[in-house]
Design a protein around this motif. Sequence first.
Motif, PDB file in Angstrom:
ATOM      1  N   LYS A 147      50.338  51.526  39.481  1.00  0.00           N
ATOM      2  CA  LYS A 147      51.595  50.783  39.582  1.00  0.00           C
ATOM      3  C   LYS A 147      51.364  49.357  40.054  1.00  0.00           C
ATOM      4  O   LYS A 147      52.097  48.440  39.670  1.00  0.00           O
ATOM      5  N   ALA A 148      50.321  49.158  40.881  1.00  0.00           N
ATOM      6  CA  ALA A 148      50.097  47.835  41.468  1.00  0.00           C
ATOM      7  C   ALA A 148      49.315  46.895  40.558  1.00  0.00           C
ATOM      8  O   ALA A 148      49.378  45.673  40.715  1.00  0.00           O
ATOM      9  N   GLN A 149      48.601  47.448  39.587  1.00  0.00           N
ATOM     10  CA  GLN A 149      47.682  46.654  38.777  1.00  0.00           C
ATOM     11  C   GLN A 149      48.353  45.464  38.099  1.00  0.00           C
ATOM     12  O   GLN A 149      47.794  44.359  38.059  1.00  0.00           O
ATOM     13  N   VAL A 150      49.551  45.648  37.584  1.00  0.00           N
ATOM     14  CA  VAL A 150      50.239  44.568  36.847  1.00  0.00           C
ATOM     15  C   VAL A 150      50.657  43.423  37.766  1.00  0.00           C
ATOM     16  O   VAL A 150      50.989  42.325  37.288  1.00  0.00           O
ATOM     17  N   ASN A 151      50.676  43.661  39.058  1.00  0.00           N
ATOM     18  CA  ASN A 151      51.142  42.642  40.001  1.00  0.00           C
ATOM     19  C   ASN A 151      50.031  41.726  40.496  1.00  0.00           C
ATOM     20  O   ASN A 151      50.307  40.761  41.217  1.00  0.00           O
ATOM     21  N   TYR A 152      48.784  42.022  40.135  1.00  0.00           N
ATOM     22  CA  TYR A 152      47.667  41.253  40.670  1.00  0.00           C
ATOM     23  C   TYR A 152      46.865  40.590  39.548  1.00  0.00           C
ATOM     24  O   TYR A 152      46.438  41.268  38.605  1.00  0.00           O
ATOM     25  N   SER A 153      46.690  39.294  39.676  1.00  0.00           N
ATOM     26  CA  SER A 153      45.933  38.533  38.687  1.00  0.00           C
ATOM     27  C   SER A 153      44.453  38.562  39.025  1.00  0.00           C
ATOM     28  O   SER A 153      44.054  38.870  40.151  1.00  0.00           O
ATOM     29  N   VAL A 154      43.658  38.213  38.033  1.00  0.00           N
ATOM     30  CA  VAL A 154      42.203  38.192  38.209  1.00  0.00           C
ATOM     31  C   VAL A 154      41.759  36.753  38.424  1.00  0.00           C
ATOM     32  O   VAL A 154      42.126  35.859  37.664  1.00  0.00           O
ATOM     33  N   GLN A 155      40.983  36.537  39.477  1.00  0.00           N
ATOM     34  CA  GLN A 155      40.489  35.193  39.755  1.00  0.00           C
ATOM     35  C   GLN A 155      39.091  35.023  39.176  1.00  0.00           C
ATOM     36  O   GLN A 155      38.409  36.008  38.895  1.00  0.00           O
ATOM     37  N   PRO A 156      38.651  33.772  38.952  1.00  0.00           N
ATOM     38  CA  PRO A 156      37.327  33.542  38.374  1.00  0.00           C
ATOM     39  C   PRO A 156      36.235  34.209  39.204  1.00  0.00           C
ATOM     40  O   PRO A 156      36.357  34.368  40.413  1.00  0.00           O
ATOM     41  N   PHE A 157      35.166  34.559  38.522  1.00  0.00           N
ATOM     42  CA  PHE A 157      34.068  35.249  39.204  1.00  0.00           C
ATOM     43  C   PHE A 157      33.491  34.366  40.305  1.00  0.00           C
ATOM     44  O   PHE A 157      33.190  33.195  40.088  1.00  0.00           O
ATOM     45  N   ASN A 158      33.344  34.925  41.469  1.00  0.00           N
ATOM     46  CA  ASN A 158      32.801  34.217  42.623  1.00  0.00           C
ATOM     47  C   ASN A 158      31.354  34.671  42.838  1.00  0.00           C
ATOM     48  O   ASN A 158      31.094  35.825  43.180  1.00  0.00           O
ATOM     49  N   TYR A 159      30.411  33.748  42.608  1.00  0.00           N
ATOM     50  CA  TYR A 159      29.001  34.119  42.724  1.00  0.00           C
ATOM     51  C   TYR A 159      28.629  34.583  44.126  1.00  0.00           C
ATOM     52  O   TYR A 159      27.599  35.234  44.319  1.00  0.00           O
ATOM     53  N   ALA A 160      29.488  34.254  45.120  1.00  0.00           N
ATOM     54  CA  ALA A 160      29.194  34.696  46.485  1.00  0.00           C
ATOM     55  C   ALA A 160      29.148  36.221  46.580  1.00  0.00           C
ATOM     56  O   ALA A 160      28.508  36.770  47.474  1.00  0.00           O
ATOM     57  N   LEU A 161      29.823  36.905  45.638  1.00  0.00           N
ATOM     58  CA  LEU A 161      29.776  38.365  45.612  1.00  0.00           C
ATOM     59  C   LEU A 161      28.338  38.856  45.526  1.00  0.00           C
ATOM     60  O   LEU A 161      27.968  39.835  46.173  1.00  0.00           O
ATOM     61  N   ILE A 162      27.535  38.178  44.708  1.00  0.00           N
ATOM     62  CA  ILE A 162      26.141  38.590  44.558  1.00  0.00           C
ATOM     63  C   ILE A 162      25.402  38.425  45.888  1.00  0.00           C
ATOM     64  O   ILE A 162      24.618  39.290  46.286  1.00  0.00           O
TER      65      ILE A 162
END
Length: 486
Positions: free
Chosen positions: A94-109
Amino acid sequence: MRLHPIYFLRITGLLDGISLLVLLGIAMPLKYIWGIDQAVTIMGSIHGGIFITYVLTILFAAVRVKWSILWPVAALIAAFIPFANFVLDWKLKKAQVNYSVQPFNYALIVYSIVFFSFIDLFAQLPVMSTFATSVGTSTFLVGFIVGLYSLTNTFGNILSGIMTDKVGPFKILMIGLLLTSSALLLYRFVDSPALLIVVRIIHGFVAGLIVPAAFTFSANSTIKEQQGKKVAFTGTFVGLAAIIGPAFSGILASKTSVPFVFTCVALLGLLLAILAAIFLRKHNLLKKDNSQTNLQLTGTIFNAGVLKAYLGAFFLMFSQGVIAYLLPLHVQSLGYDSRLSGTLMSTFGIVAVLIFVLPTNRIFDRVAPSKTMTIGIGLMGISQLLISQSTTNLSLHVVLGLYGVGFALLFPSINTMLIKATPAELRGKAYGYFYAAFSLGVVAGSSVLGWLPLTITEGFVLTGIILLLFATYVIFNKHRDLTLNH
Protein backbone atom coordinates in the motif's frame (compact mmCIF):
# COMPACT_ATOMS: atom_id res chain seq x y z
CA MET A 1 9.96 0.03 -16.75
CA ARG A 2 12.27 -0.23 -13.77
CA LEU A 3 11.13 -2.20 -10.78
CA HIS A 4 10.72 -0.20 -7.58
CA PRO A 5 13.29 -0.94 -4.78
CA ILE A 6 10.35 -1.63 -2.46
CA TYR A 7 9.27 -4.40 -4.85
CA PHE A 8 12.63 -6.16 -4.38
CA LEU A 9 12.31 -5.67 -0.63
CA ARG A 10 8.83 -7.23 -0.64
CA ILE A 11 9.96 -10.27 -2.67
CA THR A 12 13.00 -11.03 -0.50
CA GLY A 13 10.95 -10.30 2.62
CA LEU A 14 8.34 -12.88 1.64
CA LEU A 15 11.05 -15.42 0.84
CA ASP A 16 12.66 -14.74 4.22
CA GLY A 17 9.31 -15.13 5.99
CA ILE A 18 8.53 -18.39 4.21
CA SER A 19 12.00 -19.86 4.87
CA LEU A 20 11.73 -18.91 8.57
CA LEU A 21 8.37 -20.69 8.86
CA VAL A 22 9.72 -23.77 7.08
CA LEU A 23 12.74 -23.79 9.38
CA LEU A 24 10.68 -23.43 12.56
CA GLY A 25 7.57 -25.35 11.53
CA ILE A 26 8.97 -28.22 9.47
CA ALA A 27 12.76 -28.58 9.72
CA MET A 28 13.02 -28.24 13.50
CA PRO A 29 10.22 -30.73 14.26
CA LEU A 30 11.86 -33.16 11.82
CA LYS A 31 15.08 -32.87 13.81
CA TYR A 32 13.85 -32.76 17.40
CA ILE A 33 10.85 -35.10 17.09
CA TRP A 34 11.86 -37.53 14.35
CA GLY A 35 15.65 -37.19 14.62
CA ILE A 36 16.31 -36.04 11.04
CA ASP A 37 19.22 -33.65 11.70
CA GLN A 38 19.86 -33.01 8.02
CA ALA A 39 16.55 -31.13 7.72
CA VAL A 40 17.75 -28.25 9.89
CA THR A 41 21.22 -28.31 8.32
CA ILE A 42 19.83 -27.84 4.81
CA MET A 43 17.01 -25.43 5.68
CA GLY A 44 19.24 -23.42 8.01
CA SER A 45 21.72 -22.84 5.19
CA ILE A 46 18.94 -21.83 2.79
CA HIS A 47 17.39 -19.46 5.32
CA GLY A 48 20.81 -17.93 6.11
CA GLY A 49 21.44 -17.18 2.44
CA ILE A 50 17.97 -15.67 1.98
CA PHE A 51 18.40 -13.57 5.14
CA ILE A 52 21.66 -12.05 3.86
CA THR A 53 19.95 -11.19 0.56
CA TYR A 54 17.04 -9.68 2.48
CA VAL A 55 19.37 -7.48 4.56
CA LEU A 56 21.05 -6.25 1.38
CA THR A 57 17.69 -5.31 -0.17
CA ILE A 58 16.78 -3.43 3.03
CA LEU A 59 19.98 -1.42 2.67
CA PHE A 60 19.28 -0.90 -1.04
CA ALA A 61 15.76 0.41 -0.38
CA ALA A 62 16.99 2.60 2.48
CA VAL A 63 19.21 4.66 0.18
CA ARG A 64 17.02 4.64 -2.95
CA VAL A 65 13.65 5.47 -1.39
CA LYS A 66 12.75 8.78 0.24
CA TRP A 67 11.09 7.43 3.35
CA SER A 68 11.44 7.32 7.12
CA ILE A 69 14.31 5.30 8.58
CA LEU A 70 11.66 3.49 10.63
CA TRP A 71 10.71 1.46 7.54
CA PRO A 72 14.08 -0.33 7.17
CA VAL A 73 14.26 -0.76 10.96
CA ALA A 74 10.82 -2.41 10.92
CA ALA A 75 11.88 -4.59 7.98
CA LEU A 76 14.93 -5.83 9.89
CA ILE A 77 12.93 -6.58 13.05
CA ALA A 78 10.30 -8.45 10.98
CA ALA A 79 12.94 -10.97 9.91
CA PHE A 80 13.05 -12.40 13.44
CA ILE A 81 9.29 -12.67 14.06
CA PRO A 82 7.20 -15.43 12.43
CA PHE A 83 4.52 -14.05 10.04
CA ALA A 84 5.81 -10.47 10.53
CA ASN A 85 7.19 -10.38 6.96
CA PHE A 86 3.70 -11.02 5.59
CA VAL A 87 2.20 -8.17 7.60
CA LEU A 88 5.04 -5.91 6.47
CA ASP A 89 4.47 -6.90 2.83
CA TRP A 90 0.82 -5.88 3.11
CA LYS A 91 1.89 -2.48 4.48
CA LEU A 92 4.63 -2.04 1.87
CA LYS A 93 2.29 -2.87 -1.01
CA LYS A 94 0.00 0.00 0.00
CA ALA A 95 2.88 2.37 0.76
CA GLN A 96 4.92 1.75 -2.39
CA VAL A 97 3.01 4.23 -4.59
CA ASN A 98 3.62 7.02 -2.08
CA TYR A 99 7.41 6.90 -2.20
CA SER A 100 9.59 8.08 -5.07
CA VAL A 101 12.96 6.67 -6.00
CA GLN A 102 15.99 8.92 -5.60
CA PRO A 103 19.16 8.69 -7.72
CA PHE A 104 21.61 6.00 -6.75
CA ASN A 105 23.88 7.14 -3.94
CA TYR A 106 27.36 5.62 -4.25
CA ALA A 107 27.77 6.07 -0.49
CA LEU A 108 25.65 2.91 -0.17
CA ILE A 109 28.61 0.91 -1.46
CA VAL A 110 30.91 2.51 1.12
CA TYR A 111 28.41 1.80 3.92
CA SER A 112 28.10 -1.81 2.74
CA ILE A 113 31.89 -2.19 2.68
CA VAL A 114 32.02 -0.96 6.29
CA PHE A 115 29.29 -3.48 7.14
CA PHE A 116 31.29 -6.26 5.45
CA SER A 117 34.47 -5.37 7.29
CA PHE A 118 32.81 -5.42 10.69
CA ILE A 119 30.59 -8.46 10.09
CA ASP A 120 33.83 -10.22 9.16
CA LEU A 121 35.04 -9.31 12.66
CA PHE A 122 31.86 -9.96 14.64
CA ALA A 123 31.06 -13.24 12.88
CA GLN A 124 34.27 -14.66 14.35
CA LEU A 125 33.37 -14.00 17.99
CA PRO A 126 31.06 -16.96 18.73
CA VAL A 127 32.88 -19.56 16.62
CA MET A 128 36.63 -18.98 16.42
CA SER A 129 37.58 -20.44 19.81
CA THR A 130 35.56 -23.60 19.20
CA PHE A 131 36.92 -23.88 15.64
CA ALA A 132 40.48 -23.57 16.96
CA THR A 133 39.78 -26.35 19.47
CA SER A 134 38.29 -28.57 16.73
CA VAL A 135 41.58 -28.60 14.79
CA GLY A 136 43.58 -29.65 17.83
CA THR A 137 44.63 -26.30 19.30
CA SER A 138 45.59 -26.36 22.98
CA THR A 139 43.67 -24.26 25.50
CA PHE A 140 46.72 -22.02 25.93
CA LEU A 141 46.89 -21.23 22.20
CA VAL A 142 43.16 -20.64 21.67
CA GLY A 143 43.22 -17.17 23.19
CA PHE A 144 46.36 -16.31 21.21
CA ILE A 145 44.75 -17.41 17.94
CA VAL A 146 41.57 -15.45 18.66
CA GLY A 147 43.56 -12.27 19.35
CA LEU A 148 45.98 -12.80 16.45
CA TYR A 149 43.45 -11.38 13.97
CA SER A 150 43.26 -8.04 15.77
CA LEU A 151 47.03 -7.92 16.29
CA THR A 152 47.87 -8.36 12.60
CA ASN A 153 44.91 -6.12 11.73
CA THR A 154 46.92 -3.29 13.28
CA PHE A 155 49.67 -3.52 10.65
CA GLY A 156 47.10 -3.67 7.86
CA ASN A 157 45.43 -0.53 9.23
CA ILE A 158 48.69 1.42 9.24
CA LEU A 159 49.69 0.32 5.73
CA SER A 160 46.19 1.12 4.45
CA GLY A 161 46.37 4.64 5.87
CA ILE A 162 49.75 5.36 4.30
CA MET A 163 48.80 3.96 0.88
CA THR A 164 45.37 5.61 0.88
CA ASP A 165 47.00 9.04 1.00
CA LYS A 166 49.32 8.07 -1.86
CA VAL A 167 47.01 6.31 -4.34
CA GLY A 168 43.51 7.17 -3.10
CA PRO A 169 41.01 5.05 -1.16
CA PHE A 170 39.45 3.27 -4.16
CA LYS A 171 42.45 1.09 -5.02
CA ILE A 172 43.03 0.17 -1.39
CA LEU A 173 39.35 -0.74 -0.97
CA MET A 174 39.49 -3.02 -4.02
CA ILE A 175 42.70 -4.72 -2.86
CA GLY A 176 41.33 -5.13 0.66
CA LEU A 177 38.01 -6.60 -0.48
CA LEU A 178 39.57 -9.10 -2.88
CA LEU A 179 42.31 -10.23 -0.49
CA THR A 180 40.00 -10.47 2.53
CA SER A 181 37.45 -12.52 0.60
CA SER A 182 40.26 -14.84 -0.54
CA ALA A 183 41.59 -15.13 3.02
CA LEU A 184 38.14 -16.11 4.31
CA LEU A 185 38.06 -18.99 1.82
CA LEU A 186 41.37 -20.32 3.22
CA TYR A 187 39.61 -21.53 6.39
CA ARG A 188 38.19 -24.41 4.35
CA PHE A 189 41.72 -25.85 4.14
CA VAL A 190 42.64 -25.48 7.82
CA ASP A 191 43.26 -28.83 9.52
CA SER A 192 46.00 -28.03 12.07
CA PRO A 193 46.85 -25.33 14.63
CA ALA A 194 49.93 -24.24 12.63
CA LEU A 195 47.91 -23.71 9.46
CA LEU A 196 45.22 -21.87 11.42
CA ILE A 197 47.84 -19.47 12.80
CA VAL A 198 49.08 -18.74 9.28
CA VAL A 199 45.55 -18.10 8.00
CA ARG A 200 44.75 -15.85 10.97
CA ILE A 201 47.86 -13.75 10.29
CA ILE A 202 46.96 -13.36 6.61
CA HIS A 203 43.27 -12.73 7.32
CA GLY A 204 43.90 -10.11 10.00
CA PHE A 205 46.46 -8.21 7.94
CA VAL A 206 44.49 -7.97 4.67
CA ALA A 207 41.22 -7.21 6.48
CA GLY A 208 42.99 -4.26 8.10
CA LEU A 209 43.32 -2.62 4.68
CA ILE A 210 39.59 -1.96 4.31
CA VAL A 211 38.30 0.22 7.14
CA PRO A 212 40.77 3.17 7.03
CA ALA A 213 40.24 3.49 3.27
CA ALA A 214 36.44 3.25 3.62
CA PHE A 215 36.20 5.89 6.35
CA THR A 216 38.62 8.17 4.48
CA PHE A 217 36.47 7.82 1.36
CA SER A 218 33.36 8.72 3.36
CA ALA A 219 34.97 11.62 5.27
CA ASN A 220 36.48 13.24 2.17
CA SER A 221 33.11 13.25 0.40
CA THR A 222 31.16 14.89 3.23
CA ILE A 223 30.63 18.60 3.85
CA LYS A 224 31.72 19.91 7.25
CA GLU A 225 28.26 20.71 8.59
CA GLN A 226 27.14 17.07 8.22
CA GLN A 227 30.25 15.19 9.30
CA GLY A 228 28.92 14.17 12.70
CA LYS A 229 25.61 12.93 11.31
CA LYS A 230 27.37 11.11 8.46
CA VAL A 231 29.72 9.34 10.86
CA ALA A 232 26.75 8.37 13.04
CA PHE A 233 24.98 6.92 10.00
CA THR A 234 28.13 5.01 9.08
CA GLY A 235 28.17 3.75 12.67
CA THR A 236 24.73 2.29 11.99
CA PHE A 237 26.32 -0.27 9.72
CA VAL A 238 28.92 -1.09 12.37
CA GLY A 239 26.04 -1.61 14.81
CA LEU A 240 24.12 -3.78 12.36
CA ALA A 241 27.21 -5.93 11.92
CA ALA A 242 27.49 -6.23 15.71
CA ILE A 243 23.86 -7.36 15.89
CA ILE A 244 23.75 -9.66 12.87
CA GLY A 245 27.30 -11.06 12.86
CA PRO A 246 27.37 -13.12 16.08
CA ALA A 247 23.81 -14.41 15.66
CA PHE A 248 24.34 -15.27 11.98
CA SER A 249 27.60 -17.13 12.51
CA GLY A 250 26.51 -18.85 15.71
CA ILE A 251 23.30 -20.22 14.19
CA LEU A 252 24.73 -21.09 10.78
CA ALA A 253 27.87 -22.70 12.19
CA SER A 254 25.77 -24.94 14.43
CA LYS A 255 23.83 -26.13 11.38
CA THR A 256 26.71 -26.35 8.90
CA SER A 257 30.37 -25.51 9.68
CA VAL A 258 32.60 -22.58 10.56
CA PRO A 259 34.33 -22.57 7.12
CA PHE A 260 30.89 -22.40 5.48
CA VAL A 261 30.09 -19.28 7.54
CA PHE A 262 33.30 -17.63 6.37
CA THR A 263 32.54 -18.65 2.78
CA CYS A 264 29.21 -16.79 2.99
CA VAL A 265 30.99 -13.68 4.25
CA ALA A 266 33.60 -14.07 1.48
CA LEU A 267 30.88 -14.11 -1.19
CA LEU A 268 29.51 -10.84 0.21
CA GLY A 269 33.00 -9.33 -0.05
CA LEU A 270 33.39 -10.45 -3.67
CA LEU A 271 29.98 -8.99 -4.54
CA LEU A 272 30.94 -5.66 -3.00
CA ALA A 273 34.25 -5.69 -4.90
CA ILE A 274 32.29 -5.96 -8.16
CA LEU A 275 29.90 -3.17 -7.15
CA ALA A 276 32.78 -0.97 -6.01
CA ALA A 277 34.55 -1.48 -9.34
CA ILE A 278 31.39 -0.33 -11.14
CA PHE A 279 30.25 2.59 -8.99
CA LEU A 280 33.23 3.94 -7.01
CA ARG A 281 35.98 4.18 -9.62
CA LYS A 282 34.92 7.62 -10.87
CA HIS A 283 34.81 8.95 -7.28
CA ASN A 284 38.45 8.09 -6.52
CA LEU A 285 39.50 11.68 -5.86
CA LEU A 286 42.24 12.91 -3.56
CA LYS A 287 40.51 16.01 -2.23
CA LYS A 288 42.54 18.94 -1.04
CA ASP A 289 41.23 20.55 2.08
CA ASN A 290 42.41 24.16 2.23
CA SER A 291 39.90 25.10 4.91
CA GLN A 292 41.79 23.46 7.76
CA THR A 293 43.06 26.12 10.13
CA ASN A 294 43.90 24.03 13.16
CA LEU A 295 46.70 22.01 11.59
CA GLN A 296 49.69 23.26 9.65
CA LEU A 297 50.84 20.82 6.98
CA THR A 298 54.25 19.95 8.32
CA GLY A 299 54.05 16.22 7.50
CA THR A 300 52.69 15.15 10.87
CA ILE A 301 49.12 14.35 11.81
CA PHE A 302 49.53 14.35 15.57
CA ASN A 303 47.81 17.13 17.51
CA ALA A 304 45.48 17.41 20.51
CA GLY A 305 42.32 16.39 18.68
CA VAL A 306 43.92 13.48 16.85
CA LEU A 307 45.53 12.02 19.96
CA LYS A 308 42.30 12.28 21.94
CA ALA A 309 40.55 10.45 19.11
CA TYR A 310 43.21 7.73 19.20
CA LEU A 311 42.90 7.30 22.95
CA GLY A 312 39.12 7.21 22.62
CA ALA A 313 39.39 4.51 19.94
CA PHE A 314 41.76 2.45 22.09
CA PHE A 315 39.59 2.57 25.22
CA LEU A 316 36.39 1.97 23.22
CA MET A 317 37.75 -1.31 21.92
CA PHE A 318 39.53 -2.11 25.19
CA SER A 319 36.07 -2.07 26.73
CA GLN A 320 34.72 -4.20 23.87
CA GLY A 321 37.50 -6.72 24.34
CA VAL A 322 36.64 -7.02 28.02
CA ILE A 323 32.95 -7.50 27.18
CA ALA A 324 33.79 -10.21 24.64
CA TYR A 325 36.09 -11.98 27.10
CA LEU A 326 34.31 -11.64 30.45
CA LEU A 327 30.59 -11.35 29.65
CA PRO A 328 30.15 -14.99 28.48
CA LEU A 329 32.05 -16.16 31.59
CA HIS A 330 29.90 -13.95 33.83
CA VAL A 331 26.67 -15.24 32.25
CA GLN A 332 27.86 -18.82 32.62
CA SER A 333 28.81 -18.29 36.27
CA LEU A 334 25.26 -17.06 36.96
CA GLY A 335 23.87 -20.33 35.60
CA TYR A 336 22.30 -18.91 32.42
CA ASP A 337 22.37 -20.51 28.99
CA SER A 338 25.28 -19.35 26.82
CA ARG A 339 22.80 -17.95 24.28
CA LEU A 340 22.10 -15.10 26.71
CA SER A 341 25.58 -13.70 25.96
CA GLY A 342 24.67 -13.26 22.30
CA THR A 343 21.35 -11.66 23.21
CA LEU A 344 23.07 -9.19 25.54
CA MET A 345 25.60 -8.20 22.88
CA SER A 346 22.77 -7.69 20.42
CA THR A 347 20.97 -5.51 22.98
CA PHE A 348 23.78 -2.97 23.15
CA GLY A 349 24.06 -3.05 19.36
CA ILE A 350 20.35 -2.39 18.83
CA VAL A 351 20.38 0.55 21.26
CA ALA A 352 23.42 2.03 19.51
CA VAL A 353 21.85 1.66 16.06
CA LEU A 354 18.65 3.39 17.17
CA ILE A 355 20.65 6.38 18.42
CA PHE A 356 22.60 6.44 15.15
CA VAL A 357 19.55 6.43 12.83
CA LEU A 358 16.94 8.38 14.79
CA PRO A 359 16.92 12.20 15.02
CA THR A 360 19.20 11.81 18.04
CA ASN A 361 22.08 11.67 15.53
CA ARG A 362 21.80 15.46 15.15
CA ILE A 363 23.54 15.83 18.49
CA PHE A 364 26.87 14.98 16.84
CA ASP A 365 26.78 18.14 14.71
CA ARG A 366 25.37 20.38 17.46
CA VAL A 367 27.46 19.39 20.50
CA ALA A 368 31.25 19.49 20.67
CA PRO A 369 32.66 15.99 20.14
CA SER A 370 34.79 16.28 23.30
CA LYS A 371 31.58 16.56 25.36
CA THR A 372 29.78 13.60 23.78
CA MET A 373 33.04 11.66 23.99
CA THR A 374 33.31 12.31 27.74
CA ILE A 375 29.68 11.32 28.36
CA GLY A 376 30.02 8.21 26.19
CA ILE A 377 33.18 6.87 27.82
CA GLY A 378 31.73 7.70 31.24
CA LEU A 379 28.55 5.71 30.58
CA MET A 380 30.60 2.77 29.32
CA GLY A 381 32.71 2.88 32.50
CA ILE A 382 29.62 2.97 34.72
CA SER A 383 28.14 0.08 32.74
CA GLN A 384 31.25 -2.05 33.34
CA LEU A 385 30.92 -1.45 37.08
CA LEU A 386 27.20 -2.29 36.99
CA ILE A 387 27.72 -5.50 35.00
CA SER A 388 29.89 -6.81 37.82
CA GLN A 389 26.94 -6.38 40.21
CA SER A 390 24.17 -7.57 37.86
CA THR A 391 22.87 -11.04 38.56
CA THR A 392 19.47 -11.18 36.82
CA ASN A 393 18.46 -11.42 33.19
CA LEU A 394 16.60 -8.10 33.33
CA SER A 395 19.39 -6.16 35.05
CA LEU A 396 21.96 -7.44 32.55
CA HIS A 397 19.81 -6.30 29.62
CA VAL A 398 19.27 -2.86 31.17
CA VAL A 399 22.99 -2.38 31.84
CA LEU A 400 23.96 -3.51 28.32
CA GLY A 401 21.38 -1.06 26.99
CA LEU A 402 23.14 1.70 28.95
CA TYR A 403 26.44 0.46 27.55
CA GLY A 404 24.92 0.80 24.06
CA VAL A 405 24.09 4.46 24.75
CA GLY A 406 27.71 5.10 25.77
CA PHE A 407 29.02 3.29 22.69
CA ALA A 408 26.67 5.28 20.43
CA LEU A 409 27.90 8.58 21.87
CA LEU A 410 31.58 7.68 21.79
CA PHE A 411 32.00 6.15 18.32
CA PRO A 412 30.82 9.14 16.22
CA SER A 413 32.51 11.58 18.59
CA ILE A 414 36.01 10.22 18.13
CA ASN A 415 35.49 9.91 14.35
CA THR A 416 34.24 13.51 14.10
CA MET A 417 37.12 14.70 16.28
CA LEU A 418 39.59 12.97 13.97
CA ILE A 419 38.01 14.41 10.80
CA LYS A 420 38.01 17.96 12.15
CA ALA A 421 41.63 17.68 13.31
CA THR A 422 43.11 16.44 10.02
CA PRO A 423 43.26 17.78 6.46
CA ALA A 424 41.95 15.55 3.66
CA GLU A 425 45.41 14.90 2.21
CA LEU A 426 46.59 13.33 5.48
CA ARG A 427 43.32 11.70 6.52
CA GLY A 428 44.15 8.24 5.22
CA LYS A 429 47.22 8.02 7.43
CA ALA A 430 45.22 9.44 10.35
CA TYR A 431 42.56 6.77 9.94
CA GLY A 432 45.21 4.08 9.57
CA TYR A 433 46.64 4.84 13.01
CA PHE A 434 43.10 5.36 14.35
CA TYR A 435 41.97 1.85 13.49
CA ALA A 436 45.31 0.46 14.58
CA ALA A 437 44.41 1.87 18.00
CA PHE A 438 41.05 0.08 17.64
CA SER A 439 42.75 -3.24 16.99
CA LEU A 440 45.27 -2.82 19.81
CA GLY A 441 42.41 -1.98 22.17
CA VAL A 442 40.71 -5.32 21.42
CA VAL A 443 43.95 -7.21 22.00
CA ALA A 444 44.64 -5.36 25.25
CA GLY A 445 41.10 -5.75 26.59
CA SER A 446 40.85 -9.48 26.00
CA SER A 447 44.43 -10.51 26.76
CA VAL A 448 45.64 -8.22 29.56
CA LEU A 449 42.76 -9.17 31.84
CA GLY A 450 43.38 -12.79 30.95
CA TRP A 451 46.93 -12.48 32.23
CA LEU A 452 46.02 -10.70 35.47
CA PRO A 453 44.98 -12.86 38.46
CA LEU A 454 41.53 -11.27 38.72
CA THR A 455 38.08 -12.69 39.24
CA ILE A 456 35.33 -11.90 36.73
CA THR A 457 33.89 -9.23 39.02
CA GLU A 458 37.30 -7.67 39.63
CA GLY A 459 37.94 -7.58 35.88
CA PHE A 460 34.76 -5.58 35.21
CA VAL A 461 35.47 -3.25 38.14
CA LEU A 462 39.04 -2.58 36.98
CA THR A 463 37.82 -1.83 33.44
CA GLY A 464 35.14 0.52 34.76
CA ILE A 465 37.67 2.43 36.83
CA ILE A 466 40.07 2.74 33.85
CA LEU A 467 37.30 4.13 31.61
CA LEU A 468 36.11 6.61 34.25
CA LEU A 469 39.70 7.78 34.81
CA PHE A 470 40.03 8.40 31.07
CA ALA A 471 36.73 10.34 31.05
CA THR A 472 38.09 12.48 33.90
CA TYR A 473 41.30 13.02 31.97
CA VAL A 474 39.36 14.27 28.93
CA ILE A 475 37.38 16.70 31.10
CA PHE A 476 40.45 18.25 32.71
CA ASN A 477 42.45 18.38 29.49
CA LYS A 478 39.71 19.83 27.29
CA HIS A 479 41.69 23.00 26.61
CA ARG A 480 45.23 21.64 26.84
CA ASP A 481 47.41 20.51 24.00
CA LEU A 482 48.55 16.91 24.08
CA THR A 483 52.05 16.03 22.96
CA LEU A 484 53.20 12.80 21.40
CA ASN A 485 55.51 10.84 23.70
CA HIS A 486 57.80 8.25 22.28
